[in-house]
Design a protein around this motif. Structure first.
Motif, short mmCIF file in Angstrom:
data_model
loop_
_atom_site.label_atom_id
_atom_site.label_comp_id
_atom_site.label_asym_id
_atom_site.label_seq_id
_atom_site.Cartn_x
_atom_site.Cartn_y
_atom_site.Cartn_z
N TRP A 136 117.51 15.30 108.85
CA TRP A 136 116.11 15.16 108.41
C TRP A 136 115.39 16.51 108.37
O TRP A 136 114.59 16.76 107.46
N ILE A 137 115.72 17.38 109.36
CA ILE A 137 114.95 18.63 109.49
C ILE A 137 115.74 19.83 108.96
O ILE A 137 115.26 20.57 108.10
N ARG A 138 116.95 20.03 109.47
CA ARG A 138 117.69 21.26 109.15
C ARG A 138 118.47 21.18 107.84
O ARG A 138 118.66 22.19 107.18
N ALA A 139 118.93 20.00 107.45
CA ALA A 139 119.71 19.88 106.21
C ALA A 139 119.32 18.60 105.48
O ALA A 139 120.10 17.63 105.42
N PRO A 140 118.11 18.55 104.92
CA PRO A 140 117.66 17.31 104.25
C PRO A 140 118.53 16.92 103.05
O PRO A 140 118.63 15.75 102.72
N ALA A 141 119.17 17.93 102.41
CA ALA A 141 120.06 17.59 101.29
C ALA A 141 121.23 16.74 101.78
O ALA A 141 121.66 15.79 101.11
N ASN A 142 121.74 17.07 102.97
CA ASN A 142 122.81 16.25 103.56
C ASN A 142 122.30 14.87 103.93
O ASN A 142 123.03 13.88 103.87
N GLY A 143 121.01 14.82 104.34
CA GLY A 143 120.43 13.52 104.64
C GLY A 143 120.35 12.63 103.41
O GLY A 143 120.62 11.43 103.47
N LEU A 144 119.97 13.22 102.26
CA LEU A 144 119.93 12.47 101.01
C LEU A 144 121.33 12.00 100.63
O LEU A 144 121.52 10.85 100.20
N ARG A 145 122.29 12.87 100.80
CA ARG A 145 123.68 12.51 100.51
C ARG A 145 124.15 11.37 101.40
O ARG A 145 124.85 10.45 100.96
N GLN A 146 123.74 11.43 102.67
CA GLN A 146 124.10 10.37 103.60
C GLN A 146 123.48 9.04 103.18
O GLN A 146 124.12 7.99 103.26
N GLY A 147 122.22 9.08 102.71
CA GLY A 147 121.56 7.87 102.24
C GLY A 147 122.29 7.26 101.04
O GLY A 147 122.47 6.03 100.97
N LEU A 148 122.71 8.12 100.11
CA LEU A 148 123.47 7.62 98.96
C LEU A 148 124.80 7.02 99.41
O LEU A 148 125.27 6.03 98.85
N GLY A 149 125.41 7.64 100.43
CA GLY A 149 126.66 7.10 100.96
C GLY A 149 126.47 5.73 101.56
O GLY A 149 127.32 4.84 101.39
N VAL A 150 125.36 5.54 102.28
CA VAL A 150 125.06 4.23 102.87
C VAL A 150 124.95 3.17 101.78
O VAL A 150 125.52 2.07 101.87
N ILE A 151 124.21 3.50 100.70
CA ILE A 151 124.04 2.54 99.61
C ILE A 151 125.37 2.24 98.94
O ILE A 151 125.70 1.09 98.64
N ALA A 152 126.18 3.30 98.71
CA ALA A 152 127.46 3.11 98.03
C ALA A 152 128.41 2.22 98.83
O ALA A 152 129.01 1.28 98.30
N VAL A 153 128.54 2.50 100.13
CA VAL A 153 129.49 1.73 100.93
C VAL A 153 129.02 0.29 101.09
O VAL A 153 129.83 -0.65 101.10
N TRP A 154 127.70 0.09 101.16
CA TRP A 154 127.19 -1.27 101.32
C TRP A 154 127.38 -2.09 100.05
O TRP A 154 127.83 -3.24 100.09
N ILE A 155 127.05 -1.52 98.89
CA ILE A 155 127.23 -2.25 97.64
C ILE A 155 128.70 -2.54 97.39
O ILE A 155 129.07 -3.64 96.96
N HIS A 156 129.56 -1.56 97.67
CA HIS A 156 131.00 -1.76 97.52
C HIS A 156 131.48 -2.94 98.36
O HIS A 156 132.23 -3.81 97.89
N GLY A 157 131.04 -2.99 99.61
CA GLY A 157 131.44 -4.09 100.49
C GLY A 157 130.90 -5.42 100.05
O GLY A 157 131.61 -6.44 100.09
N CYS A 158 129.66 -5.45 99.58
CA CYS A 158 129.05 -6.70 99.14
C CYS A 158 129.74 -7.24 97.88
O CYS A 158 129.93 -8.46 97.75
N ILE A 159 130.11 -6.35 96.96
CA ILE A 159 130.84 -6.80 95.78
C ILE A 159 132.18 -7.41 96.18
O ILE A 159 132.59 -8.46 95.67
N GLY A 160 132.86 -6.76 97.12
CA GLY A 160 134.13 -7.29 97.59
C GLY A 160 133.98 -8.66 98.23
O GLY A 160 134.79 -9.57 97.98
N LEU A 161 132.95 -8.83 99.06
CA LEU A 161 132.70 -10.14 99.67
C LEU A 161 132.38 -11.20 98.62
O LEU A 161 132.82 -12.34 98.72
N HIS A 162 131.60 -10.80 97.62
CA HIS A 162 131.26 -11.75 96.55
C HIS A 162 132.52 -12.21 95.82
O HIS A 162 132.69 -13.41 95.57
N PHE A 163 133.41 -11.28 95.47
CA PHE A 163 134.64 -11.66 94.79
C PHE A 163 135.50 -12.58 95.65
O PHE A 163 136.20 -13.45 95.13
N TRP A 164 135.44 -12.37 96.95
CA TRP A 164 136.25 -13.19 97.87
C TRP A 164 135.67 -14.59 98.03
O TRP A 164 136.41 -15.58 98.10
#
Length: 572
Positions: A136-164
């Motif tokens: 949040w403070i020293r490397a906000p760009a990494n924080g943004l990247r981490q947020g995108l990672g959270v969204i990506a992994v969650w959507i990926h998992g939800c799509i997999g659960l839906h298909f199942w």
């Protein structure tokens, strides 16, 4: 001889189960991790306390082995699936899942290195105060990247659960709740991260963190030691390199196979005159998708349904023989010798096929799409009801009077069916069809059908008494009930689509309704309904009737009007 793709430890079914099992382990880990982030809405210390429970589960030797082995297995099987797939033309949902899955390691690898690996190798204290302060403070760009990672992994998992889960009978009822949770979990997680970041950015809180000598010393050593930084850089290069090399290997292997296959192709001819040339080894379904031709495939090309089936036009005996899974599916639908599953048939020579389930004139079903509510076999109970002598009853009545009578009659049926827990399927002239057991066990479905039938007979008796002076004949109905397997799904054309059922069970129930008319009875139920419901049928006449399409007679119970108005309670 059963093919290796069907049986054995490394069969396709075992591989799919391994991919699903490893994915579920990762999803549980992510769900717990994001829930822990959400606790940051309370306070940083609350999130850290909750993290102790999380780490106790996942940072012990067993939890570590289970999680990281699941990650490696899942990545390996995803890369294998990309290689095995002959064509990358696929439904949008599958494409989104694959793309997001490949993005996840690139988005989250630095986070894993900076937390778990740094903690294990260098004693780095990766609590929320440290990690959130960094992002949040020293490397906000990494924080943004981490947020995108959270969204990506969650959507990926939800799509997999839906298909199942999408074809589970209970899924439609819980889908709205699951969708709400799918939205809330990442939103609350990100809000928790933001709230902790704002708290840690406060100067007074920063001073409190600085007064923690042990954590400050350890983490400062990790951040400033050149040797440590060099080792971390090597680990980062190793992990990114391994993933990139694995992905590159798949791409090169696919390119090599494609180059080789261009020299060895077969032509698939379709009834509309289309000719699609594909490499030898492609399935007919992959040929259809590659050529942009609409082709049903409810199960996604796994051989677990028959919706992609095609008829072979010409010589079919020289084609590769079907494996056990395909034979089982074809035998179940009593398919002819010239019918094959398009997803399993990989022709080794030119051939002509005719898809047997084709959305020929419906623009609503584009190429590479799948039906949202495909047919699925379920054990249900089916009730048919019809008015006896309807033509004689209404031939001297005005049309509007007939409409009034039918609407009163339909209201009685609809109310009785819904109150019993069933689903009114359709009205057919003066008849109606209702389904029971779409979301319950067959035993409960049979009891519900009997309850509905009793209520219908009782209410029709009241209506008959009310209209006795107006009708030429007494108002009487006939009801037939049968239970068994039926294909339940969305059927129809264009906007005229609805959930219905087809199959032998439906045909027999309709025949029992006709039998009720022949026997001058109110209700006729089959022996399976009587057995499953546990109904008390003492004093009820039983008969055996011949049903068209069945070799053996069917035992039925004939319930007269006098005994039909009260439900026959089943045994618990």
């Amino acid at each position: 001889m059963t093919t290796a793709s069907v049986t054995g430890f490394f069969s396709e079914r075992s591989i799919r189960r391994a991919r699903l099992g490893s994915g579920l382990v990762i999803f549980i880990f992510v769900l717990m991790h994001l829930s822990n982030h959400a606790i940051g809405l309370i306070s940083v210390s609350a999130a850290d306390k909750a993290a102790r429970v999380f780490m106790a589960i996942w940072r012990n030797p067993l939890g570590t082995a289970i999680f990281y082995s699941s990650v490696l297995v899942h990545i390996a099987l995803v890369l294998r699936a990309i290689y095995v797939r002959r064509s990358l033309v696929m439904p949008k949902g599958e494409m989104a899942q694959i793309v997001l899955g490949l993005m996840i390691p690139l988005l989250l690898m630095d986070h894993v290195i900076g937390t778990r690996i740094a903690h294990e190798l260098y004693g780095y204290v990766d609590d929320y105060e440290t990690v959130v302060s960094t992002l949040w403070i020293r490397a906000p760009a990494n924080g943004l990247r981490q947020g995108l990672g959270v969204i990506a992994v969650w959507i990926h998992g939800c799509i997999g659960l839906h298909f199942w889960l999408r074809y589970r009978p209970w899924y439609p009822d819980f889908a709205p709740l699951l969708l709400a949770l799918a939205i809330l979990v990442p939103v609350l997680s990100l809000l928790g991260f933001v709230e902790m970041g704002r708290t840690l950015a406060d100067p007074s809180y920063q001073q409190a963190v600085a007064n923690s000598p042990y954590k400050a010393t350890v983490n400062s050593h990790f951040a400033s030691n050149p040797e440590v930084r060099r080792e971390v850089a090597e680990i980062r290069a190793l992990l990114y390199g391994a993933f990139s090399l694995s992905l590159l290997t798949v791409v090169v292997a696919r390119a090599r196979r494609k180059l080789k296959e261009r020299l060895d192709q077969v032509a698939v001819h379709y009834p509309g005159g289309e000719v699609i040339r594909v490499p030898r080894g492609f399935s007919v379904l992959e040929a259809s998708r590659l050529g942009g031709l609409p082709h049903y495939s409810v199960c996604g090309g796994k051989g677990q349904c028959s919706t992609c089936r095609v008829q072979i036009l010409g010589d079919y005996e020289g084609l590769p023989t079907p494996d056990k899974m395909e034979r089982t599916t074809l035998r179940r639908i009593n398919a002819g010798a010239d019918v094959r599953l398009a997803c399993q048939l990989r022709p080794d020579r030119d051939l002509a096929v005719a898809p047997l389930l084709v959305p020929a004139v419906e623009a609503a079903l584009p190429a590479n799409s799948q039906e949202t509510s495909p047919g699925r076999e379920r054990e249900i109970a089916v009730l048919f009801v019809d008015i006896r002598h309807f033509t004689t009853l209404t031939e001297t009545r005005l049309p509007f009077d007939v409409v009034f009578l039918l609407n009163r009659y339909f209201a009685i049926i609809g109310k009785a069916v819904e109150q019993a827990g069933g689903r009114l399927d359709k009205f057919i002239g003066d008849g109606a069809m209702a389904l029971f057991g779409l979301n319950t066990a067959p035993e409960q479905a049979c009891r519900q059908a009997l309850t509905a039938a009793a209520a219908i007979v009782a209410e029709i008796e009241k209506l008959a008494a009310e209209l006795a002076e107006e009708l030429a004949l007494p108002l009487r109905i006939a009801i037939g009930i049968h239970t068994g397997p039926a294909v339940v799904g969305t059927m129809g054309y264009g906007r005229v689509r609805s959930m219905t059922a087809i199959g032998d069970t439906v045909n027999v129930a309709s025949r029992l309704e006709s039998a009720a008319k022949e026997f001058e009875a109110a209700i006729v139920i089959s022996e399976p309904v009587a057995n499953l419901s546990g109904a008390d049928l003492s004093g009820i006449e039983s008969r055996e009737i011949n049903v068209r399409g069945r070799a053996l007679p069917l035992k039925v119970y004939v319930i007269p009007r006098e005994k039909a108005a009260a439900p026959h309670e089943g045994k618990d």
